[in-house]
Design an enzyme around this catalytic site. Sequence first.
Site, PDB file in Angstrom:
ATOM      1  N   TYR A 157       1.799   5.636  11.780  1.00 42.14           N
ATOM      2  CA  TYR A 157       0.569   4.935  11.378  1.00 42.14           C
ATOM      3  C   TYR A 157      -0.232   4.605  12.628  1.00 42.14           C
ATOM      4  O   TYR A 157       0.306   4.062  13.597  1.00 42.14           O
ATOM      5  CB  TYR A 157       0.910   3.652  10.621  1.00 42.14           C
ATOM      6  CG  TYR A 157      -0.291   2.833  10.204  1.00 42.14           C
ATOM      7  CD1 TYR A 157      -1.189   3.305   9.243  1.00 42.14           C
ATOM      8  CD2 TYR A 157      -0.539   1.584  10.775  1.00 42.14           C
ATOM      9  CE1 TYR A 157      -2.287   2.553   8.859  1.00 42.14           C
ATOM     10  CE2 TYR A 157      -1.636   0.824  10.384  1.00 42.14           C
ATOM     11  CZ  TYR A 157      -2.512   1.306   9.423  1.00 42.14           C
ATOM     12  OH  TYR A 157      -3.599   0.564   9.048  1.00 42.14           O
ATOM     13  N   ASP A 252       0.535   5.845  20.960  1.00 39.57           N
ATOM     14  CA  ASP A 252       0.060   4.671  20.247  1.00 39.57           C
ATOM     15  C   ASP A 252       1.119   3.589  20.409  1.00 39.57           C
ATOM     16  O   ASP A 252       2.141   3.588  19.717  1.00 39.57           O
ATOM     17  CB  ASP A 252      -0.191   5.011  18.774  1.00 39.57           C
ATOM     18  CG  ASP A 252      -0.704   3.809  18.005  1.00 39.57           C
ATOM     19  OD1 ASP A 252      -0.769   2.710  18.585  1.00 39.57           O
ATOM     20  OD2 ASP A 252      -1.032   3.974  16.815  1.00 39.57           O
ATOM     21  N   LYS A 280      -1.836  -5.862  18.735  1.00 42.61           N
ATOM     22  CA  LYS A 280      -0.756  -6.800  18.438  1.00 42.61           C
ATOM     23  C   LYS A 280      -0.450  -7.732  19.634  1.00 42.61           C
ATOM     24  O   LYS A 280      -1.232  -8.626  19.896  1.00 42.61           O
ATOM     25  CB  LYS A 280       0.475  -6.042  17.914  1.00 42.61           C
ATOM     26  CG  LYS A 280       0.089  -5.265  16.621  1.00 42.61           C
ATOM     27  CD  LYS A 280       1.216  -4.738  15.796  1.00 42.61           C
ATOM     28  CE  LYS A 280       0.659  -4.295  14.441  1.00 42.61           C
ATOM     29  NZ  LYS A 280       0.663  -2.867  14.183  1.00 42.61           N
TER      30      LYS A 280
HETATM   31  C1  LIG Z   1      -0.557  -2.025  13.622  1.00 40.00           C
HETATM   32  C2  LIG Z   1      -0.749  -0.672  14.174  1.00 40.00           C
HETATM   33  C3  LIG Z   1      -2.025  -0.094  14.293  1.00 40.00           C
HETATM   34  C4  LIG Z   1      -3.260  -0.742  13.742  1.00 40.00           C
HETATM   35  O1  LIG Z   1      -3.567  -1.952  14.364  1.00 40.00           O
HETATM   36  P1  LIG Z   1      -4.490  -3.008  13.596  1.00 40.00           P
HETATM   37  O2  LIG Z   1      -4.676  -4.113  14.574  1.00 40.00           O
HETATM   38  O3  LIG Z   1      -3.750  -3.395  12.360  1.00 40.00           O
HETATM   39  O4  LIG Z   1      -5.775  -2.315  13.274  1.00 40.00           O
HETATM   40  C5  LIG Z   1      -2.122   1.119  14.925  1.00 40.00           C
HETATM   41  N1  LIG Z   1      -1.044   1.750  15.414  1.00 40.00           N
HETATM   42  C6  LIG Z   1       0.195   1.229  15.307  1.00 40.00           C
HETATM   43  C7  LIG Z   1       1.354   1.955  15.902  1.00 40.00           C
HETATM   44  C8  LIG Z   1       0.381   0.016  14.677  1.00 40.00           C
HETATM   45  O5  LIG Z   1       1.619  -0.471  14.542  1.00 40.00           O
END
Ligand SMILES: *Cc1c(COP(=O)(O)O)cnc(C)c1O
Length: 447
Positions: A157, A252, A280
Amino acid sequence: MPTAPRPPHEAHADRRTASRAAFERARAAIPGGVNSPARAFGGVGGEPIFFASARGQHLTDIDGNTYLDYIGSWGPMILGHRHPRVIAAIETALQTGTSYGAPTEAESRLAELIIGAVPSIEKVRMVSSGTEATMSAVRLARGFTGRDKLIKFAGNYHGHADSLLVAAGSSAATLGVPNSPGVTAGTAQDTIVLEYNDPEQLEAAFCTGGDTIAAVIMEPVVGNMGLVVPTQEFLDAARRLTHTHGALLVFDEVMTGFRLSLGGAQQILGVTPDLTTLGKIVGGGLPLGAYGGRRDVLNHVLPAGKVFQAGTLSGNPLAVAAGTATLEELREHSPYAQLERHGALLEQGFRAAAAKAGVPVWVARVGSMMTMFFQRGSQPVPVTGWKTASQSDTDRYGRFFWGMIDRGIYLPCSQYEALFFSSMHTDADIEATVKAAEDVLGEIAAV
Ligand SMILES: *Cc1c(COP(=O)(O)O)cnc(C)c1O
Protein backbone atom coordinates in the site's frame (compact mmCIF):
# COMPACT_ATOMS: atom_id res chain seq x y z
CA MET A 1 -33.08 -26.50 20.11
CA PRO A 2 -29.38 -25.60 20.15
CA THR A 3 -28.74 -21.89 19.90
CA ALA A 4 -26.20 -20.60 17.39
CA PRO A 5 -23.00 -19.31 19.05
CA ARG A 6 -23.03 -15.55 19.42
CA PRO A 7 -20.84 -13.63 16.93
CA PRO A 8 -17.55 -12.82 18.70
CA HIS A 9 -18.12 -9.06 18.54
CA GLU A 10 -21.34 -9.37 20.55
CA ALA A 11 -19.60 -10.76 23.61
CA HIS A 12 -19.53 -7.98 26.22
CA ALA A 13 -20.99 -5.51 23.70
CA ASP A 14 -22.76 -3.93 26.70
CA ARG A 15 -19.39 -2.52 27.73
CA ARG A 16 -19.34 -0.42 24.57
CA THR A 17 -22.78 1.21 24.46
CA ALA A 18 -21.43 4.76 24.11
CA SER A 19 -19.27 3.68 21.15
CA ARG A 20 -22.31 2.07 19.57
CA ALA A 21 -24.32 5.31 19.83
CA ALA A 22 -21.38 7.38 18.58
CA PHE A 23 -21.02 5.15 15.54
CA GLU A 24 -24.71 5.49 14.73
CA ARG A 25 -24.38 9.27 14.84
CA ALA A 26 -21.16 9.25 12.80
CA ARG A 27 -22.66 7.03 10.11
CA ALA A 28 -25.35 9.62 9.41
CA ALA A 29 -22.81 12.38 8.74
CA ILE A 30 -19.59 10.66 7.58
CA PRO A 31 -19.39 7.94 4.90
CA GLY A 32 -19.29 4.64 6.78
CA GLY A 33 -18.95 6.65 10.00
CA VAL A 34 -15.17 6.94 9.69
CA ASN A 35 -12.66 9.28 8.06
CA SER A 36 -10.42 6.42 6.93
CA PRO A 37 -11.65 2.90 6.11
CA ALA A 38 -8.96 1.12 8.17
CA ARG A 39 -10.87 2.27 11.27
CA ALA A 40 -14.20 0.70 10.32
CA PHE A 41 -13.74 -2.85 11.72
CA GLY A 42 -14.93 -4.26 8.39
CA GLY A 43 -12.23 -6.93 8.61
CA VAL A 44 -13.31 -8.30 12.00
CA GLY A 45 -17.08 -7.73 12.04
CA GLY A 46 -18.79 -5.49 14.55
CA GLU A 47 -18.46 -1.77 15.11
CA PRO A 48 -15.50 0.52 15.79
CA ILE A 49 -14.57 1.69 19.26
CA PHE A 50 -14.56 5.46 19.74
CA PHE A 51 -11.75 6.94 21.81
CA ALA A 52 -11.69 9.75 24.32
CA SER A 53 -8.01 9.97 25.25
CA ALA A 54 -4.65 8.26 25.28
CA ARG A 55 -1.50 8.32 27.38
CA GLY A 56 1.70 6.35 27.03
CA GLN A 57 0.81 2.84 25.87
CA HIS A 58 -2.87 3.10 26.83
CA LEU A 59 -6.10 4.14 25.12
CA THR A 60 -9.35 5.05 26.87
CA ASP A 61 -12.64 4.70 25.00
CA ILE A 62 -15.76 6.83 25.47
CA ASP A 63 -17.31 4.13 27.69
CA GLY A 64 -14.34 4.42 30.05
CA ASN A 65 -12.65 1.13 29.07
CA THR A 66 -8.87 1.21 28.80
CA TYR A 67 -6.81 -0.81 26.35
CA LEU A 68 -3.18 -1.62 25.84
CA ASP A 69 -2.52 -0.08 22.42
CA TYR A 70 -0.95 -2.19 19.65
CA ILE A 71 -1.81 0.19 16.82
CA GLY A 72 -0.14 3.43 17.87
CA SER A 73 -2.26 5.36 15.36
CA TRP A 74 -1.11 2.81 12.71
CA GLY A 75 2.53 3.56 13.39
CA PRO A 76 3.26 7.17 14.33
CA MET A 77 3.19 6.81 18.13
CA ILE A 78 6.51 5.01 18.60
CA LEU A 79 7.14 7.05 21.77
CA GLY A 80 3.65 6.34 23.07
CA HIS A 81 0.84 8.87 23.36
CA ARG A 82 1.44 12.39 24.69
CA HIS A 83 5.17 11.98 25.15
CA PRO A 84 6.22 14.97 27.32
CA ARG A 85 8.93 16.12 24.91
CA VAL A 86 6.58 16.07 21.93
CA ILE A 87 3.78 17.83 23.82
CA ALA A 88 6.18 20.54 25.03
CA ALA A 89 7.42 21.14 21.47
CA ILE A 90 3.87 21.47 20.14
CA GLU A 91 2.94 23.85 22.97
CA THR A 92 5.93 26.06 22.20
CA ALA A 93 5.03 26.13 18.50
CA LEU A 94 1.43 27.00 19.40
CA GLN A 95 2.59 30.14 21.15
CA THR A 96 4.49 31.46 18.13
CA GLY A 97 2.30 30.78 15.09
CA THR A 98 0.49 27.84 13.52
CA SER A 99 1.03 28.57 9.81
CA TYR A 100 2.84 31.21 7.78
CA GLY A 101 2.90 29.91 4.21
CA ALA A 102 6.51 31.04 4.29
CA PRO A 103 9.75 29.28 5.26
CA THR A 104 10.86 28.78 8.86
CA GLU A 105 14.23 27.69 10.26
CA ALA A 106 12.52 24.78 12.02
CA GLU A 107 11.93 23.12 8.63
CA SER A 108 15.67 23.11 7.88
CA ARG A 109 16.34 21.62 11.31
CA LEU A 110 13.93 18.75 10.62
CA ALA A 111 15.31 18.27 7.09
CA GLU A 112 18.85 18.03 8.55
CA LEU A 113 17.66 15.49 11.13
CA ILE A 114 16.09 13.34 8.39
CA ILE A 115 19.20 13.59 6.19
CA GLY A 116 21.37 12.67 9.17
CA ALA A 117 19.26 9.62 9.98
CA VAL A 118 18.24 8.03 6.67
CA PRO A 119 21.25 6.73 4.71
CA SER A 120 19.97 7.41 1.16
CA ILE A 121 18.51 10.88 1.73
CA GLU A 122 20.64 13.84 0.63
CA LYS A 123 17.78 16.29 0.15
CA VAL A 124 14.18 16.15 1.34
CA ARG A 125 10.87 17.91 0.61
CA MET A 126 8.07 18.03 3.22
CA VAL A 127 4.39 17.38 2.52
CA SER A 128 1.37 16.69 4.72
CA SER A 129 0.75 12.93 4.43
CA GLY A 130 2.24 9.65 3.31
CA THR A 131 -0.09 9.64 0.29
CA GLU A 132 1.27 12.98 -0.85
CA ALA A 133 4.84 11.76 -0.34
CA THR A 134 4.44 8.66 -2.53
CA MET A 135 2.39 10.48 -5.17
CA SER A 136 5.07 13.17 -5.39
CA ALA A 137 7.94 10.66 -5.47
CA VAL A 138 6.30 8.83 -8.37
CA ARG A 139 5.80 12.08 -10.30
CA LEU A 140 9.41 13.00 -9.63
CA ALA A 141 10.65 9.60 -10.83
CA ARG A 142 8.62 9.98 -14.02
CA GLY A 143 9.76 13.56 -14.53
CA PHE A 144 13.40 12.66 -13.89
CA THR A 145 13.49 9.59 -16.17
CA GLY A 146 11.05 10.85 -18.81
CA ARG A 147 9.28 7.47 -18.62
CA ASP A 148 5.68 6.52 -17.74
CA LYS A 149 5.55 3.00 -16.34
CA LEU A 150 5.63 2.15 -12.68
CA ILE A 151 6.15 -1.25 -11.07
CA LYS A 152 4.48 -1.96 -7.73
CA PHE A 153 3.86 -5.17 -5.83
CA ALA A 154 0.53 -6.80 -4.94
CA GLY A 155 -0.48 -6.15 -1.35
CA ASN A 156 1.86 -3.17 -0.94
CA TYR A 157 0.00 0.00 0.00
CA HIS A 158 1.39 3.38 -1.01
CA GLY A 159 -1.47 5.70 -0.09
CA HIS A 160 -4.49 6.44 -2.24
CA ALA A 161 -3.11 8.31 -5.26
CA ASP A 162 -4.73 6.93 -8.44
CA SER A 163 -1.68 5.31 -10.03
CA LEU A 164 -0.85 3.54 -6.75
CA LEU A 165 -4.33 2.30 -5.91
CA VAL A 166 -3.97 -0.84 -7.99
CA ALA A 167 -3.80 -4.20 -6.18
CA ALA A 168 -3.14 -2.23 -3.00
CA GLY A 169 -2.88 -3.59 0.53
CA SER A 170 -4.16 -2.14 3.84
CA SER A 171 -7.91 -1.40 3.89
CA ALA A 172 -8.02 -1.87 0.11
CA ALA A 173 -7.08 -5.50 0.74
CA THR A 174 -9.30 -5.85 3.80
CA LEU A 175 -12.33 -4.60 1.93
CA GLY A 176 -11.53 -6.48 -1.27
CA VAL A 177 -11.41 -3.45 -3.56
CA PRO A 178 -8.05 -3.88 -5.23
CA ASN A 179 -9.09 -1.42 -7.92
CA SER A 180 -11.19 1.48 -6.72
CA PRO A 181 -13.98 2.83 -8.90
CA GLY A 182 -12.81 6.24 -10.05
CA VAL A 183 -9.30 5.09 -10.93
CA THR A 184 -9.31 5.32 -14.72
CA ALA A 185 -8.16 2.46 -16.93
CA GLY A 186 -5.66 4.86 -18.49
CA THR A 187 -4.04 5.55 -15.13
CA ALA A 188 -4.04 1.88 -14.07
CA GLN A 189 -2.42 0.93 -17.40
CA ASP A 190 0.81 2.66 -16.46
CA THR A 191 1.08 0.62 -13.25
CA ILE A 192 2.50 -2.89 -13.56
CA VAL A 193 1.64 -5.11 -10.58
CA LEU A 194 3.99 -7.97 -9.69
CA GLU A 195 4.18 -10.50 -6.85
CA TYR A 196 6.40 -9.49 -3.91
CA ASN A 197 9.51 -11.62 -3.33
CA ASP A 198 9.52 -12.87 -6.94
CA PRO A 199 12.82 -11.76 -8.51
CA GLU A 200 12.23 -13.76 -11.73
CA GLN A 201 8.98 -11.92 -12.43
CA LEU A 202 10.73 -8.60 -11.87
CA GLU A 203 13.56 -9.61 -14.18
CA ALA A 204 11.06 -10.60 -16.88
CA ALA A 205 9.26 -7.26 -16.61
CA PHE A 206 12.52 -5.38 -17.13
CA CYS A 207 13.48 -7.68 -20.01
CA THR A 208 10.31 -6.83 -21.94
CA GLY A 209 9.89 -3.14 -21.07
CA GLY A 210 13.03 -1.96 -19.30
CA ASP A 211 13.34 1.32 -21.19
CA THR A 212 9.74 2.36 -20.35
CA ILE A 213 9.94 1.84 -16.57
CA ALA A 214 10.38 5.00 -14.51
CA ALA A 215 10.48 3.38 -11.10
CA VAL A 216 9.96 0.37 -8.89
CA ILE A 217 8.13 1.32 -5.69
CA MET A 218 8.00 -1.08 -2.75
CA GLU A 219 7.60 -1.36 0.97
CA PRO A 220 11.08 -2.63 1.92
CA VAL A 221 9.41 -4.57 4.74
CA VAL A 222 5.68 -4.82 4.01
CA GLY A 223 3.23 -3.84 6.74
CA ASN A 224 0.11 -3.40 4.65
CA MET A 225 -0.83 -7.02 3.86
CA GLY A 226 0.16 -7.95 7.37
CA LEU A 227 3.91 -8.13 7.89
CA VAL A 228 5.90 -9.68 5.05
CA VAL A 229 9.69 -9.84 5.09
CA PRO A 230 11.67 -9.41 1.83
CA THR A 231 14.30 -11.93 0.76
CA GLN A 232 17.79 -10.63 0.13
CA GLU A 233 17.59 -12.05 -3.40
CA PHE A 234 14.46 -10.01 -4.15
CA LEU A 235 15.96 -6.79 -2.77
CA ASP A 236 19.19 -7.33 -4.68
CA ALA A 237 17.26 -7.94 -7.91
CA ALA A 238 15.24 -4.74 -7.43
CA ARG A 239 18.39 -2.70 -6.83
CA ARG A 240 20.37 -4.25 -9.68
CA LEU A 241 17.59 -4.17 -12.31
CA THR A 242 16.56 -0.56 -11.66
CA HIS A 243 20.18 0.52 -11.80
CA THR A 244 20.93 -1.40 -15.01
CA HIS A 245 17.83 -0.13 -16.81
CA GLY A 246 17.99 3.51 -15.69
CA ALA A 247 14.88 3.31 -13.49
CA LEU A 248 14.67 4.61 -9.92
CA LEU A 249 14.19 2.41 -6.86
CA VAL A 250 11.69 3.99 -4.46
CA PHE A 251 11.45 2.64 -0.92
CA ASP A 252 8.13 3.54 0.64
CA GLU A 253 9.20 3.86 4.26
CA VAL A 254 6.09 5.70 5.42
CA MET A 255 5.55 2.86 7.90
CA THR A 256 9.08 1.51 8.42
CA GLY A 257 10.93 4.84 8.55
CA PHE A 258 12.22 5.53 12.11
CA ARG A 259 10.28 2.39 13.14
CA LEU A 260 12.67 -0.46 12.31
CA SER A 261 15.72 1.67 13.08
CA LEU A 262 16.54 5.38 13.07
CA GLY A 263 17.56 4.93 9.43
CA GLY A 264 14.49 2.86 8.60
CA ALA A 265 14.35 -0.50 6.83
CA GLN A 266 17.08 0.50 4.37
CA GLN A 267 19.56 0.76 7.21
CA ILE A 268 18.92 -2.73 8.56
CA LEU A 269 18.62 -4.28 5.09
CA GLY A 270 21.74 -2.60 3.73
CA VAL A 271 20.06 -1.53 0.47
CA THR A 272 20.26 2.08 -0.76
CA PRO A 273 17.23 3.26 -2.77
CA ASP A 274 17.23 6.36 -5.02
CA LEU A 275 14.14 7.84 -3.39
CA THR A 276 12.51 7.29 0.01
CA THR A 277 9.05 8.30 1.18
CA LEU A 278 8.30 9.04 4.83
CA GLY A 279 5.17 9.71 6.90
CA LYS A 280 3.67 8.50 10.18
CA ILE A 281 6.55 8.75 12.74
CA VAL A 282 8.18 11.70 10.93
CA GLY A 283 5.21 13.86 12.05
CA GLY A 284 5.19 12.63 15.65
CA GLY A 285 1.38 12.20 15.57
CA LEU A 286 0.61 15.29 13.48
CA PRO A 287 0.05 15.34 9.69
CA LEU A 288 3.44 15.36 7.99
CA GLY A 289 5.08 13.38 5.22
CA ALA A 290 8.31 13.76 3.27
CA TYR A 291 10.11 12.43 0.23
CA GLY A 292 13.83 12.55 -0.27
CA GLY A 293 16.82 10.87 -1.81
CA ARG A 294 19.57 11.50 -4.30
CA ARG A 295 20.49 15.19 -4.59
CA ASP A 296 20.58 15.10 -8.41
CA VAL A 297 17.03 13.70 -8.47
CA LEU A 298 15.60 16.02 -5.79
CA ASN A 299 17.04 19.01 -7.65
CA HIS A 300 14.38 18.37 -10.30
CA VAL A 301 11.62 19.46 -7.88
CA LEU A 302 10.19 22.96 -8.43
CA PRO A 303 11.53 25.61 -7.91
CA ALA A 304 15.00 23.99 -8.10
CA GLY A 305 13.80 22.09 -11.18
CA LYS A 306 10.65 21.63 -13.25
CA VAL A 307 8.65 18.85 -11.54
CA PHE A 308 5.68 20.55 -9.90
CA GLN A 309 4.77 19.81 -6.29
CA ALA A 310 3.39 22.24 -3.71
CA GLY A 311 1.38 22.47 -0.47
CA THR A 312 -0.22 25.33 1.49
CA LEU A 313 0.37 23.56 4.81
CA SER A 314 3.60 21.75 3.84
CA GLY A 315 6.17 22.02 6.63
CA ASN A 316 3.44 23.19 9.01
CA PRO A 317 5.02 24.55 12.22
CA LEU A 318 3.04 22.34 14.62
CA ALA A 319 3.74 19.17 12.65
CA VAL A 320 7.39 20.08 12.22
CA ALA A 321 7.71 20.68 15.97
CA ALA A 322 6.16 17.30 16.81
CA GLY A 323 8.28 15.51 14.21
CA THR A 324 11.51 17.20 15.29
CA ALA A 325 10.93 16.40 18.96
CA THR A 326 10.16 12.77 18.07
CA LEU A 327 13.28 12.30 15.94
CA GLU A 328 15.47 14.02 18.53
CA GLU A 329 14.12 11.76 21.25
CA LEU A 330 14.68 8.65 19.10
CA ARG A 331 18.23 9.77 18.36
CA GLU A 332 19.16 10.64 21.94
CA HIS A 333 17.38 7.78 23.72
CA SER A 334 17.35 4.97 21.20
CA PRO A 335 14.42 2.62 21.93
CA TYR A 336 15.33 0.12 19.23
CA ALA A 337 17.15 -2.44 21.43
CA GLN A 338 14.21 -2.53 23.84
CA LEU A 339 11.67 -2.73 20.99
CA GLU A 340 13.59 -5.69 19.55
CA ARG A 341 13.69 -7.45 22.91
CA HIS A 342 9.95 -6.94 23.46
CA GLY A 343 9.24 -7.98 19.88
CA ALA A 344 11.16 -11.22 20.32
CA LEU A 345 9.22 -11.98 23.53
CA LEU A 346 5.88 -11.32 21.84
CA GLU A 347 6.83 -13.36 18.79
CA GLN A 348 8.01 -16.36 20.82
CA GLY A 349 5.04 -16.08 23.17
CA PHE A 350 2.46 -15.94 20.38
CA ARG A 351 4.09 -18.77 18.45
CA ALA A 352 4.25 -21.03 21.52
CA ALA A 353 0.65 -20.19 22.46
CA ALA A 354 -0.58 -21.02 18.95
CA ALA A 355 1.37 -24.29 18.89
CA LYS A 356 0.05 -25.26 22.32
CA ALA A 357 -3.52 -24.54 21.27
CA GLY A 358 -3.02 -26.37 17.97
CA VAL A 359 -4.11 -23.32 15.97
CA PRO A 360 -2.05 -22.91 12.74
CA VAL A 361 -0.57 -19.40 12.80
CA TRP A 362 2.34 -17.95 10.84
CA VAL A 363 4.01 -15.30 13.00
CA ALA A 364 6.05 -12.69 11.10
CA ARG A 365 7.98 -9.91 12.80
CA VAL A 366 10.66 -7.29 12.29
CA GLY A 367 11.44 -5.10 15.33
CA SER A 368 8.24 -3.59 16.72
CA MET A 369 6.03 -4.63 13.77
CA MET A 370 4.36 -8.04 13.77
CA THR A 371 1.50 -10.07 12.30
CA MET A 372 -0.09 -13.37 13.26
CA PHE A 373 -1.49 -14.87 10.06
CA PHE A 374 -4.27 -17.31 10.96
CA GLN A 375 -4.28 -20.18 8.50
CA ARG A 376 -6.46 -23.16 7.54
CA GLY A 377 -3.97 -26.01 7.08
CA SER A 378 -2.55 -28.17 9.84
CA GLN A 379 0.93 -26.58 9.83
CA PRO A 380 1.86 -22.88 9.54
CA VAL A 381 2.92 -21.92 6.00
CA PRO A 382 5.36 -19.05 5.35
CA VAL A 383 3.73 -15.84 4.09
CA THR A 384 5.92 -14.31 1.37
CA GLY A 385 3.53 -12.17 -0.64
CA TRP A 386 -0.11 -11.46 -1.41
CA LYS A 387 -0.71 -14.96 -2.85
CA THR A 388 0.04 -16.56 0.51
CA ALA A 389 -1.21 -13.70 2.71
CA SER A 390 -4.63 -13.70 1.06
CA GLN A 391 -5.17 -17.37 2.04
CA SER A 392 -5.50 -16.34 5.70
CA ASP A 393 -8.44 -17.40 7.84
CA THR A 394 -9.87 -13.94 8.49
CA ASP A 395 -12.83 -15.30 10.49
CA ARG A 396 -10.42 -16.81 12.99
CA TYR A 397 -8.48 -13.58 13.11
CA GLY A 398 -11.77 -11.80 13.90
CA ARG A 399 -12.43 -14.16 16.81
CA PHE A 400 -8.90 -13.61 18.08
CA PHE A 401 -9.28 -9.83 17.77
CA TRP A 402 -12.51 -9.71 19.82
CA GLY A 403 -11.15 -12.10 22.42
CA MET A 404 -8.18 -9.77 22.90
CA ILE A 405 -10.47 -6.70 23.04
CA ASP A 406 -12.38 -8.37 25.88
CA ARG A 407 -9.05 -8.67 27.72
CA GLY A 408 -8.22 -5.00 27.17
CA ILE A 409 -5.79 -5.45 24.30
CA TYR A 410 -6.32 -3.39 21.17
CA LEU A 411 -4.87 -5.13 18.10
CA PRO A 412 -5.26 -4.13 14.42
CA CYS A 413 -8.89 -4.58 13.32
CA SER A 414 -7.79 -6.53 10.24
CA GLN A 415 -5.72 -9.62 9.47
CA TYR A 416 -4.00 -7.52 6.80
CA GLU A 417 -2.49 -4.86 9.07
CA ALA A 418 0.64 -5.15 11.21
CA LEU A 419 0.58 -4.44 14.93
CA PHE A 420 2.92 -1.82 16.42
CA PHE A 421 4.06 -1.21 19.96
CA SER A 422 5.87 1.69 21.55
CA SER A 423 8.85 2.47 23.76
CA MET A 424 6.35 2.87 26.64
CA HIS A 425 5.25 -0.79 26.59
CA THR A 426 6.75 -2.55 29.62
CA ASP A 427 7.91 -6.11 30.24
CA ALA A 428 4.71 -6.63 32.25
CA ASP A 429 2.60 -5.37 29.32
CA ILE A 430 4.24 -7.83 26.96
CA GLU A 431 3.79 -10.70 29.41
CA ALA A 432 0.12 -9.81 29.95
CA THR A 433 -0.40 -9.74 26.18
CA VAL A 434 1.11 -13.19 25.72
CA LYS A 435 -1.00 -14.53 28.58
CA ALA A 436 -4.16 -13.07 27.02
CA ALA A 437 -3.22 -14.59 23.64
CA GLU A 438 -2.80 -18.01 25.30
CA ASP A 439 -6.31 -17.77 26.77
CA VAL A 440 -7.92 -16.56 23.55
CA LEU A 441 -6.15 -19.11 21.36
CA GLY A 442 -7.28 -21.84 23.77
CA GLU A 443 -10.88 -20.64 23.35
CA ILE A 444 -10.54 -20.51 19.57
CA ALA A 445 -9.17 -24.06 19.44
CA ALA A 446 -12.19 -25.26 21.43
CA VAL A 447 -14.74 -23.79 18.97
C1 LIG B 1 0.26 4.67 5.73
C2 LIG B 1 1.03 4.44 4.49
C3 LIG B 1 0.93 5.31 3.39
C4 LIG B 1 -0.06 6.43 3.33
O1 LIG B 1 0.18 7.42 4.29
P1 LIG B 1 -1.02 8.38 4.72
O2 LIG B 1 -0.40 9.34 5.67
O3 LIG B 1 -2.07 7.51 5.32
O4 LIG B 1 -1.51 9.06 3.48
C5 LIG B 1 1.77 5.08 2.33
N1 LIG B 1 2.65 4.08 2.32
C6 LIG B 1 2.76 3.22 3.36
C7 LIG B 1 3.79 2.14 3.32
C8 LIG B 1 1.95 3.37 4.47
O5 LIG B 1 2.05 2.49 5.47
